[in-house]
Scaffold this motif. Structure first.
Motif, PDB file in Angstrom:
ATOM      1  N   PHE A   1     -36.867 -30.238  -3.474  1.00  0.00           N
ATOM      2  CA  PHE A   1     -37.380 -30.862  -4.612  1.00  0.00           C
ATOM      3  C   PHE A   1     -38.244 -30.082  -5.595  1.00  0.00           C
ATOM      4  O   PHE A   1     -38.031 -29.969  -6.751  1.00  0.00           O
ATOM      5  CB  PHE A   1     -38.237 -32.297  -4.346  1.00  0.00           C
ATOM      6  CG  PHE A   1     -37.568 -33.413  -3.730  1.00  0.00           C
ATOM      7  CD1 PHE A   1     -36.502 -33.867  -4.346  1.00  0.00           C
ATOM      8  CD2 PHE A   1     -37.868 -33.864  -2.602  1.00  0.00           C
ATOM      9  CE1 PHE A   1     -35.979 -35.027  -4.229  1.00  0.00           C
ATOM     10  CE2 PHE A   1     -37.074 -34.919  -1.787  1.00  0.00           C
ATOM     11  CZ  PHE A   1     -36.205 -35.492  -2.848  1.00  0.00           C
ATOM     12  N   TYR A   2     -39.053 -29.183  -4.992  1.00  0.00           N
ATOM     13  CA  TYR A   2     -40.009 -28.349  -5.906  1.00  0.00           C
ATOM     14  C   TYR A   2     -39.169 -27.103  -6.277  1.00  0.00           C
ATOM     15  O   TYR A   2     -39.519 -26.620  -7.336  1.00  0.00           O
ATOM     16  CB  TYR A   2     -41.133 -28.001  -5.138  1.00  0.00           C
ATOM     17  CG  TYR A   2     -42.126 -29.296  -5.008  1.00  0.00           C
ATOM     18  CD1 TYR A   2     -43.161 -29.440  -6.070  1.00  0.00           C
ATOM     19  CD2 TYR A   2     -42.270 -30.185  -3.902  1.00  0.00           C
ATOM     20  CE1 TYR A   2     -44.017 -30.726  -6.126  1.00  0.00           C
ATOM     21  CE2 TYR A   2     -43.090 -31.282  -4.128  1.00  0.00           C
ATOM     22  CZ  TYR A   2     -43.786 -31.515  -5.018  1.00  0.00           C
ATOM     23  OH  TYR A   2     -44.580 -32.424  -5.097  1.00  0.00           O
ATOM     24  N   LEU A   3     -38.241 -26.781  -5.467  1.00  0.00           N
ATOM     25  CA  LEU A   3     -37.418 -25.424  -5.857  1.00  0.00           C
ATOM     26  C   LEU A   3     -36.548 -25.947  -7.279  1.00  0.00           C
ATOM     27  O   LEU A   3     -36.447 -24.958  -8.117  1.00  0.00           O
ATOM     28  CB  LEU A   3     -36.464 -25.151  -4.952  1.00  0.00           C
ATOM     29  CG  LEU A   3     -37.066 -24.130  -3.709  1.00  0.00           C
ATOM     30  CD1 LEU A   3     -35.784 -23.950  -2.686  1.00  0.00           C
ATOM     31  CD2 LEU A   3     -37.406 -22.804  -4.290  1.00  0.00           C
ATOM     32  N   ALA A   4     -36.248 -27.104  -7.210  1.00  0.00           N
ATOM     33  CA  ALA A   4     -35.307 -27.462  -8.246  1.00  0.00           C
ATOM     34  C   ALA A   4     -35.889 -27.932  -9.448  1.00  0.00           C
ATOM     35  O   ALA A   4     -35.664 -27.615 -10.565  1.00  0.00           O
ATOM     36  CB  ALA A   4     -34.448 -28.802  -7.863  1.00  0.00           C
TER      37      ALA A   4
ATOM     38  N   GLY B   1     -29.243 -22.990  -7.088  1.00  0.00           N
ATOM     39  CA  GLY B   1     -28.701 -21.686  -6.973  1.00  0.00           C
ATOM     40  C   GLY B   1     -28.730 -21.602  -5.401  1.00  0.00           C
ATOM     41  O   GLY B   1     -29.416 -21.957  -4.516  1.00  0.00           O
ATOM     42  N   ALA B   2     -27.523 -20.596  -4.906  1.00  0.00           N
ATOM     43  CA  ALA B   2     -27.173 -20.501  -3.675  1.00  0.00           C
ATOM     44  C   ALA B   2     -28.279 -19.776  -2.741  1.00  0.00           C
ATOM     45  O   ALA B   2     -28.356 -19.985  -1.715  1.00  0.00           O
ATOM     46  CB  ALA B   2     -25.821 -19.795  -3.459  1.00  0.00           C
ATOM     47  N   LEU B   3     -28.804 -18.784  -3.140  1.00  0.00           N
ATOM     48  CA  LEU B   3     -29.654 -17.794  -2.852  1.00  0.00           C
ATOM     49  C   LEU B   3     -31.097 -18.478  -1.900  1.00  0.00           C
ATOM     50  O   LEU B   3     -31.532 -18.363  -1.197  1.00  0.00           O
ATOM     51  CB  LEU B   3     -30.252 -16.515  -3.404  1.00  0.00           C
ATOM     52  CG  LEU B   3     -30.865 -15.574  -2.697  1.00  0.00           C
ATOM     53  CD1 LEU B   3     -30.316 -15.106  -1.519  1.00  0.00           C
ATOM     54  CD2 LEU B   3     -31.199 -14.208  -3.444  1.00  0.00           C
ATOM     55  N   PRO B   4     -31.730 -19.339  -3.082  1.00  0.00           N
ATOM     56  CA  PRO B   4     -33.208 -19.724  -2.383  1.00  0.00           C
ATOM     57  C   PRO B   4     -32.919 -20.586  -1.483  1.00  0.00           C
ATOM     58  O   PRO B   4     -33.677 -20.839  -0.353  1.00  0.00           O
ATOM     59  CB  PRO B   4     -33.584 -20.434  -3.836  1.00  0.00           C
ATOM     60  CG  PRO B   4     -33.026 -19.912  -4.728  1.00  0.00           C
ATOM     61  CD  PRO B   4     -31.685 -19.429  -4.684  1.00  0.00           C
TER      62      PRO B   4
END
Length: 244
Positions: free
Chosen positions: A149-152, A172-175
């Motif tokens: 939720f917070y990465l997005a 994104g795939a890496l995080p």
């Protein structure tokens, strides 16, 4: 590519590479035999990277029923599509497990340890205590969903826009791959960190079906833990995210 096909292929790639690294490490006479936990956790993280890279632009790359339910609980994904996504994820996971069996068939047949064979399909606890095992899966999936939720972050503002795809692919795939590696290294030692009902149940069904020498049981007594607990963990993360 439809969203259903994207979730099917993404989850298939996740299991093919994720359970594939387990097979490479634990089965007899492989090039990677006994290479250890670090190889397994890195393999799973890169499996997530691969799956998200393919499915992300089409479906958002949920590739996990717990993620689908968590997003729906938070109001970021339509409940009417939850069933379709979960069916695609379960089918993709089962097919990915079949491909692992096909790839490593000779090594499955040359391995006498039934537990090692099962580990190439589904998870199991290091210490069998269903209460503690469920707590482990709830915490692991809570971390996965809460950090997602917070990465997005602001990208979820597009949730009301037609065509917006919300899921792991939003990040994104890496995080998200690094997040899964972190969970595996820090929290995976108790249950093998299923944190994904499709990842465990689909391959467990294939283990029960596919022919192998000295196969052993599929441990159905434990099977509800990695199915129910991750969904609980994702829902808790969604409720906390909304309350904050």
């Amino acid at each position: 590519m439809s969203e259903f096909i994207a979730e099917f292929i993404g989850t298939m790639l996740l299991i093919l590479l994720g359970n594939g690294v387990v097979a490479n490490v634990v089965l007899n006479n492989t090039k990677g035999n006994n290479s250890g936990w670090i190889v397994i956790t890195m393999g799973w993280g890169l499996a997530v990277f691969t799956a998200v890279a393919v499915a992300g632009p089409i479906s958002g790359a949920h590739i996990n029923p717990a993620v689908t339910v968590g997003l729906a609980v938070a109001g970021m994904f339509a409940w009417s599509k939850v069933g379709l996504f979960i069916v695609a994820q379960m089918a993709g996971a089962a097919f990915g497990a079949f491909l692992v069996w096909l790839m490593y068939r000779d090594h499955f047949n040359s391995t006498e340890d039934g537990g090692a064979k099962l580990a190439c399909f589904s998870t199991g606890p290091a210490i069998r205590n269903f209460g503690s095992n469920a707590v482990s899966e709830i915490i692991g999936t809570f971390v996965l969903m809460f950090v997602i939720f917070y990465l997005a972050g602001p990208s979820f503002e597009a949730a009301g826009v037609e065509g917006a795809k919300i899921g792991l692919g939003t990040l994104g795939a890496l995080p998200v791959a690094l997040l899964v590696v972190a969970i595996g290294l820090s929290l995976g030692g108790t249950t093998g960190y299923a944190i994904n009902p499709a990842r465990d149940l689909g391959p467990r069904i294939m283990h029960a079906i596919l022919p192998m020498n000295n196969k052993g049981g599929s441990d159905w007594g434990y099977s509800l833990v990695p199915v129910i607990a991750p969904i609980v963990g994702a829902a808790v993360a969604a409720f906390l995210f909304m309350s904050l």
